[in-house]
Design a protein around this motif. Structure first.
Motif, short mmCIF file in Angstrom:
data_model
loop_
_atom_site.label_atom_id
_atom_site.label_comp_id
_atom_site.label_asym_id
_atom_site.label_seq_id
_atom_site.Cartn_x
_atom_site.Cartn_y
_atom_site.Cartn_z
N THR A 4 117.07 53.37 106.68
CA THR A 4 117.83 54.59 106.92
C THR A 4 116.94 55.58 107.67
O THR A 4 115.91 56.02 107.15
CB THR A 4 118.29 55.23 105.60
N VAL A 5 117.30 55.90 108.91
CA VAL A 5 116.55 56.87 109.69
C VAL A 5 117.08 58.26 109.36
O VAL A 5 118.24 58.57 109.63
CB VAL A 5 116.66 56.57 111.20
N VAL A 6 116.24 59.10 108.75
CA VAL A 6 116.69 60.40 108.25
C VAL A 6 116.41 61.53 109.24
O VAL A 6 116.79 62.68 109.00
CB VAL A 6 116.03 60.72 106.89
N GLY A 7 115.75 61.22 110.37
CA GLY A 7 115.51 62.24 111.37
C GLY A 7 114.71 61.69 112.52
O GLY A 7 113.98 60.71 112.37
N ALA A 8 114.88 62.31 113.69
CA ALA A 8 114.13 61.90 114.89
C ALA A 8 113.51 63.15 115.51
O ALA A 8 114.20 64.16 115.71
CB ALA A 8 115.05 61.20 115.88
N ALA A 9 112.22 63.07 115.82
CA ALA A 9 111.48 64.21 116.35
C ALA A 9 110.99 63.90 117.76
O ALA A 9 110.60 62.77 118.05
CB ALA A 9 110.29 64.53 115.45
N LYS A 10 110.95 64.95 118.60
CA LYS A 10 110.49 64.76 119.97
C LYS A 10 109.05 65.20 120.18
O LYS A 10 108.49 65.03 121.26
CB LYS A 10 111.40 65.49 120.95
N ASP A 11 108.43 65.79 119.14
CA ASP A 11 107.02 66.18 119.24
C ASP A 11 106.41 66.23 117.85
O ASP A 11 107.10 66.05 116.83
CB ASP A 11 106.85 67.52 119.97
N GLY A 12 105.10 66.50 117.81
CA GLY A 12 104.40 66.45 116.53
C GLY A 12 104.82 67.51 115.54
O GLY A 12 104.92 67.25 114.34
N ASP A 13 105.09 68.72 116.02
CA ASP A 13 105.51 69.78 115.11
C ASP A 13 106.83 69.45 114.44
O ASP A 13 107.01 69.66 113.23
CB ASP A 13 105.61 71.11 115.86
N GLU A 14 107.78 68.91 115.22
CA GLU A 14 109.06 68.50 114.63
C GLU A 14 108.87 67.37 113.63
O GLU A 14 109.53 67.34 112.59
CB GLU A 14 110.03 68.05 115.73
N ALA A 15 107.97 66.46 113.94
CA ALA A 15 107.72 65.33 113.04
C ALA A 15 107.20 65.82 111.69
O ALA A 15 107.67 65.36 110.63
CB ALA A 15 106.72 64.37 113.68
N LEU A 16 106.24 66.74 111.71
CA LEU A 16 105.71 67.27 110.45
C LEU A 16 106.77 68.03 109.68
O LEU A 16 106.85 67.93 108.44
CB LEU A 16 104.50 68.16 110.74
N ALA A 17 107.60 68.81 110.39
CA ALA A 17 108.65 69.56 109.72
C ALA A 17 109.67 68.62 109.06
O ALA A 17 110.13 68.87 107.94
CB ALA A 17 109.35 70.48 110.72
#
Length: 366
Positions: free
Chosen positions: A32-45
């Motif tokens: 289950t993919v719960v989110g996709a981030a386009k940069d490191g800050d989004e990934a950490l959030a």
């Protein structure tokens, strides 16, 4: 696929296409993919908000890049989301991949290049994400670790005192007359284990050292260079044609099998087909060394998934050599050591911090 159904994953990549590819690949495999981030800050959030079981991470992203994300996660300690790096790699970028492992990445998966089949990428990604998630949730089943007849399991903590010292002295006396060739085999989690083990070994050590770490082409040279900077041994990537030297540890290059000619006992690189998807394959190296050196061989198997090393260990035992494996308590993935321990082929099963002393006394070192 059912075992992955509850596994929640964050995908981080600056490419919209790759976010879609990785997401589709994981969802097809039951995650289950719960989110996709386009940069490191989004990934950490996303990790902070969703508390996923694992994350896939590109290294080259704008702003906070993948290495920055890994460093931020390391500061979270046990709360950190385990990371499988999914990035475009090449020999020129091998150092960055090794840096990622040093910063705490669980494992690496190369993005598929033009012309590559998607099946291999799908299988490798799903396997590694599943293992990474299991390491976070403590899902690995811990089973007894039976040693071979006459062997023993020890998991005493570091600083065990006089009793541990006495065991080491007895082992040293028992094996002091034999200087052994050391072969170290590892896979997932291996670079971090090697970073602890190899710098703690003396030089000279035994009659020479060979290391087989499962890595793609282009990465092993950087790994060898990193180990060499902090080790007593001279660590370098094998080029073929070397004779074994007690002051040198040769690392099998990614994409080639490391063989040993007999009776000349000279290293040779082979482009024979992959075995079980692996090249280098540790079994090939181990069997060659066991046949050439017999009882004057010490096999050490560290963390890694799969069963590579098992057939080699059988040959080592047949030839009278010695076998040490890393204990489950310190393994990133207790696969390769488990196969050998459960087959009754290990003389000793030891936590990583006890292996340098054991190797030194078994192989013969200062």
């Amino acid at each position: 696929m059912s075992s992955a159904t509850a596994t929640r994953v964050v995908v981080a990549d600056d490419s919209g296409l790759m976010r879609r590819v990785v997401t589709a690949t994981l969802e097809h495999s039951g995650f289950t993919v719960v989110g996709a981030a386009k940069d490191g800050d989004e990934a950490l959030a996303l990790c902070e908000r969703e508390q996923p079981d694992a994350m896939t991470l590109d290294l080259a992203m704008p702003g906070l890049d993948g290495i920055g994300v890994l460093r931020a996660l390391r500061r979270q300690g046990e709360r950190a989301t385990p990371v499988v790096v999914v990035s475009a790699f090449s020999p020129a970028h091998g150092a960055r991949a090794v840096d990622a492992l040093a910063e705490g990445a669980f494992d690496l998966v190369a993005k598929p290049a033009v012309g590559d089949g998607i099946d291999r990428f799908t299988n490798e990604l799903s396997d590694k994400v599943r293992l990474a998630a299991a390491s976070r949730r403590g899902a690995r089943r811990r089973a007894p670790q039976p040693p071979a007849e006459g062997g023993r399991v020890r998991t005493a903590p570091s600083g065990a005192g006089a009793a541990g010292s006495g065991r080491t002295e007895r082992r040293a006396r028992a094996h002091a007359a034999t200087r052994r060739i050391v072969v170290i085999a590892c896979s997932t989690g291996g670079p971090k284990a090697l970073a602890e083990l190899v710098p703690a070994l003396p030089a000279p050590l035994g009659a020479g050292t060979l290391i087989v770490q499962h890595m793609p082409p282009g990465f092993t040279g950087s790994l060898a260079a990193r180990l060499d900077r902090v080790s007593n041994l001279n660590v370098r990537e094998a080029a073929g044609g070397e004779t074994l030297d007690p002051r040198v540890a040769l690392l099998a290059p990614g994409g080639a099998h490391l063989r040993l000619t007999d009776p000349a006992r000279v290293t040779q690189l082979s482009d024979e087909p992959e075995i079980g998807g692996l090249r280098p394959r540790a079994d090939l190296t181990i069997v060659d060394v066991a046949r050439a050196f017999g009882e004057k061989m010490l096999l050490v198997v560290l963390t890694g998934m799969g069963r590579d090393g098992l057939e080699g260990a059988r040959e080592v035992r047949r030839r009278g050599g010695r076998v040490l494996v890393e204990a489950e308590s310190t393994c990133t993935v207790y696969g390769m050591p488990r196969a050998i321990a459960e087959a009754g082929l290990a003389h000793e099963v030891l936590p990583l911090h006890e292996l340098p002393a054991a190797i030194t006394t078994e192989a013969g070192g200062r």
